[in-house]
Each structure stands twice: as C-alpha cells, then as structure tokens.
Enzyme design. Structure first.
Site, PDB file in Angstrom:
ATOM      1  N   CYS A  38      -0.511   2.426  -4.401  1.00  0.00           N
ATOM      2  CA  CYS A  38      -1.370   3.653  -4.566  1.00  0.00           C
ATOM      3  C   CYS A  38      -0.521   4.993  -4.486  1.00  0.00           C
ATOM      4  O   CYS A  38       0.437   4.833  -3.741  1.00  0.00           O
ATOM      5  CB  CYS A  38      -2.491   3.483  -3.645  1.00  0.00           C
ATOM      6  N   HIS A  65       0.950  -1.278  -0.051  1.00  0.00           N
ATOM      7  CA  HIS A  65      -0.007   0.084  -0.101  1.00  0.00           C
ATOM      8  C   HIS A  65       0.862   1.189  -0.094  1.00  0.00           C
ATOM      9  O   HIS A  65       1.879   1.171   0.512  1.00  0.00           O
ATOM     10  CB  HIS A  65      -0.861  -0.015   1.325  1.00  0.00           C
TER      11      HIS A  65
END
Length: 495
Positions: free
Chosen positions: A220, A178
C-alpha cells in the site's frame, strides 16, 4: 546437383532436410511477414538462441522479500515462493537468489495442504526447494540492507548469502508486504523507511558493483517510498503496486471470483504480484520488454480501470531500462520460446480485498467456519473485537493529536494533506522516525493497519511541530490507555 545419401550419415541427412524445410518456410512467409521478429520464433527450436545481438553479460542476481508473518498474510510468502520458482525456471542459480520470508505459512496449522504453498487457485506447490536464507527473527531491515550491499559483516543470523555482484551484473529485487506512506513493513521491527532504502541504493551504486537494477514493490502507498527521492542516475528502475496515496489489493480470496480451493480461508496472492508473475510465465522474456510488462501489469492492477478495486502502478528511476528485455533480470524459460506476444492476456476483472483488511478477513473466515457452539468461535470473536478496538484507538488517537496540535478546525486537514505529485513525503526523515517513536511510546504500536497514518506524522514534521509538543499531545490523547500486547516493549518500535 543431387545429394548422394550414401556418403551422408543418417543424422546429417535429417539435419540437411530440416534445414531445407526451414529455408522453404522462411522464403514462403517472408512476403507476408517481413518483420523478422514477428515470425522468427515460429520456426525456432527450443534449443536455438533467440537473440543474436544479446546484451547478456555478467550474472543475474535476485533478492526476494516477504515482509510479513502470520497466516492472514499467506499471500506475501506465496508471492515470494512463486517469484523464486519463476526465476529458477528462467535459469538463475540458487546461489544468486536471496530469499527473505518468515516461513510460518507452509506448516501452519491453518494451512489445509501441509507443507505446500500455492499462489493461484489451480496452482502447483511453490514451497518445495525454496532456500531458507533469512527466516523468522532474521527477516530484518538490517539484514536486507546488508544483503543488498554485499556486507557480510553486518549480518545477524541467516545463511550468510549476500549479493556479491560485479560491475557487469544485473540485480532484480522484489518485495511483497504491507506498507504505508514512506515505509515498508517487516515482520521484525523496525520497518523499512524510504530514505534509508534510497541511501542503501546510492551506496550500492557508488560501489560500482552492478550494471543495472530493477525493483518491483507490492505494498500500500508504495509509490511514496520513491516519489520525490528516487534519483534517475543510479541505473535503477522501479515499479510499485500503487501510487503514493492508495492501497494495494489481495486477490484469489475465499468467496470471491476467482476463488481459491474451498478449504482455504485466506487470500492466495496480491493483484500486482500475480499480474507481473503470470505475465512473465505467459511470455517469451527474450521478446518482452520491461516496458511491455509495465503496461500489462498496470492495466491488470488497475482492475481494468476500476480503481475502486485496483491501484495505479507507478514507475520511478531510470526509465531507459524499460527498453531492455525482461530476461536480462528474470531469466529465460526455454518452454516459452514460441509463446505469442498476446499469450495469456487477461481481460476480466478480479475481486479483491484491501491489503489492510486481510487480517480481519481471515478472522471472519475462521469465525464463519467454526462450530456454532464451540469455544473456538468465542475466542475468534474476541480476537476480532480486540483487533477492531486497537484500530479504533489508533485512528482516534491520531485524530485527537491533530486537534491538540492544530485546533479542532484544522487538525484533520493538516494531518491528511497531500503534497504535490513528485514531492517527497517529508523533509526530515529523522524527525518522522522520532514522531513515530513518541506516538508508539504512549499510544501503542502502529501495526500493519496503523501504517496508513504515517502521512499524518510526516505532516506534523513538515509543519514544524517540536518533539516536546508531540510528546505532550500524545500524553493527553492516550493517557490511561493500556496497549497490552500492542505496546512497543512487546513488539518493538517501528522506527
């Protein structure tokens, strides 16, 4: 002149015949295929060197990082295990590959194939043989930086393996997890902050201990880690799964196309990651350039221009490196020697899950598959409710802080504003860390979901808000909130 077979050994005779056949094939095909590179591989033997003008000098090194833990993040460790096996097939030595992964997936009680990790619906086991260099509590930003710099004195735990590279060596770094604006996640706090990472790369370059480096990042908003701050003169080339403002995507998820085996309740891979690895496996990396892979991965990660379910692969740093062949970083698998240039090119869209929602996706799969009246089903529903509750709290708190700092008419627009392309996320990275710590003290840990609000904290710094004013706003926004397990005293600060 006739050849006297009686004075030639059988082995030598076969060699002569084979040589004559090769010459005939070359002569016959030369007119139709004048470009040597287009047809040479058709007649090469697997053991024959592919490039006479090879630039291969020195040692190949690699650092592979899965920056998460938990079964809902299965795909990150699967990505890293896949990358390890690919590099080993390419001839890299285990002693030159450093692996960071929490190692809580293969033997997890939710794993339907105990001791096995796969990265594709029809994939083989990728876990066997992967070295456990830095696992569990040793998967930290501090250890990662020490490994890259080759500084054993800064290591805390782990195998002690570092990148002990020399001036003629090349380094490949791959990260999967992430992320958020300006940060990459790690399973142990703190997170990896962009400027800290860039500073480490600058130190590595100043040490003169590598020739060139290629970095692939799956996360991301991963473009924000390099945009506006990545120098072009470090002999480092970077590609990221997404630009500075968008999500990256999990794939091979239950109920989607393509779907994992029915016993799996989590996503097996990430769109950008499987794109580059499956591309590497399908090509002769002594023929494919870094640029060619970038273009191929860019197309597939966009989900063939469907950006609602895909992302923009970006590139940063020294783009001159893109002319080089991939084998200089990923090695060369002899089994691929005769693979044609367009081998394995996928032209179909893939169904995906937003990286930030993968945790909830797992819980929902568990809930659906539980017995209707089971106590376990109730517990899972509570976990879902608690996760959603904290997400709403984080979102609401950040929004309220914006109102308290800038007023109801400007708060949202200031916090969500995006700088011009090519600009860095924030001017003062120390300020960014301070603002995050103030927020987490009063409002709870950001978590992998809350990473998306890092741009808001950056904009608070960019607008000149003092730490005292931020403290006051956080106190007012989160007064009386019991963060429980989400308090930084339990999880640590992300900054």
């Amino acid at each position: 002149m006739a050849l006297d077979r009686s004075i030639i050994s059988k082995t030598t005779w076969y060699s002569v015949v084979l040589w004559m056949m090769v010459v005939l094939v070359r002569v016959h095909g030369a007119a139709a295929r004048p470009n040597r590179k287009e047809w040479d591989s058709v007649i090469k033997l697997p053991t024959e060197p592919v490039d006479a003008d090879s630039d291969e000098v020195g040692t190949r090194w690699a650092v592979l990082v899965a920056g998460s833990n938990g079964y809902g993040n299965y795909r990150h460790q699967a990505d890293v295990c896949h990358a390890y096996q690919l590099l080993i097939k390419g001839g890299l030595k285990e002693e030159n590959i450093v692996v960071f992964m929490y190692d809580d997936i293969a033997t997890n009680e939710l794993n339907p194939r105990h001791g096995v990790i796969i990265n594709h619906p029809e994939g083989e086991d990728l876990y066997a043989g992967v070295p456990k260099d830095y696992t569990g509590d040793n998967v930290t930003t501090e250890n990662l930086f020490a490994v890259i710099l080759g500084d054993k004195s800064k290591l805390k735990g782990g195998s002690g393996k570092v990148i002990n590279s020399k001036p003629e060596d090349r380094i490949f770094i791959y990260y999967s997890d992430h992320g958020g604006p300006g940060i990459l996640g790690m399973p142990n706090m703190p997170y990896l902050y962009a400027m800290d990472f860039i500073d480490v790369l600058k130190k590595k370059h100043a040490s003169g201990s590598y020739k060139e480096m290629v970095i692939y990042v799956e996360a991301c908003e991963s473009g924000s880690v390099f945009e506006g701050i990545m120098p072009k003169d470090l002999n480092i080339y970077v590609t990221t799964a997404s630009n500075a403002q968008e999500n990256s995507w999990g794939t091979y998820c239950p109920g989607m196309d393509p779907s994992p085996p029915p016993e799996y309740i989590t996503c097996l891979g990430d769109l950008y990651s499987v794109a580059w690895m499956e591309d590497s496996e399908a090509h002769n990396l002594k023929r494919e350039s870094v640029k060619q892979q970038y273009k191929s991965v860019k197309q597939r990660t966009s989900n063939f221009n469907n950006y609602a379910m895909g992302s923009h692969v970006m590139q940063y740093g020294d783009t001159n490196i893109t002319a080089e062949k991939l084998y200089l970083y990923q090695g060369f698998d002899p089994a691929t020697v005769n693979f044609p240039p367009q081998n394995g090119r996928l032209e179909t869209k893939m169904e995906v899950v937003n990286q930030r929602d993968a945790e909830l996706f797992l819980l929902w799969q568990m809930y659906q598959r539980s017995n209707h009246q089971s106590e376990n089903k109730t517990d899972i529903l509570k976990q879902i409710a608690e996760t959603v509750k904290h997400r709403k709290h984080i979102d609401g708190s950040v929004e309220l802080i914006g109102v308290l700092l800038y007023g109801p008419g400007k708060g949202s627009s200031v916090l969500q504003s995006v700088r011009a392309p090519g600009s860095s996320l924030v001017d003062d990275w120390t300020c960014l860390k301070s603002m995050v710590r103030v927020f987490e003290t009063h409002c709870g840990t950001l978590t992998q979901y809350g990473m998306k609000h890092m741009r808001a904290f950056a904009n608070i710094c960019n607008s000149g808000v003092s730490e005292a004013s931020m403290e006051e706003a956080c106190l007012a926004a989160c007064e009386g909130y019991n963060a429980g397990l989400f308090h930084p005293s339990n999880r640590g600060y992300s900054a």
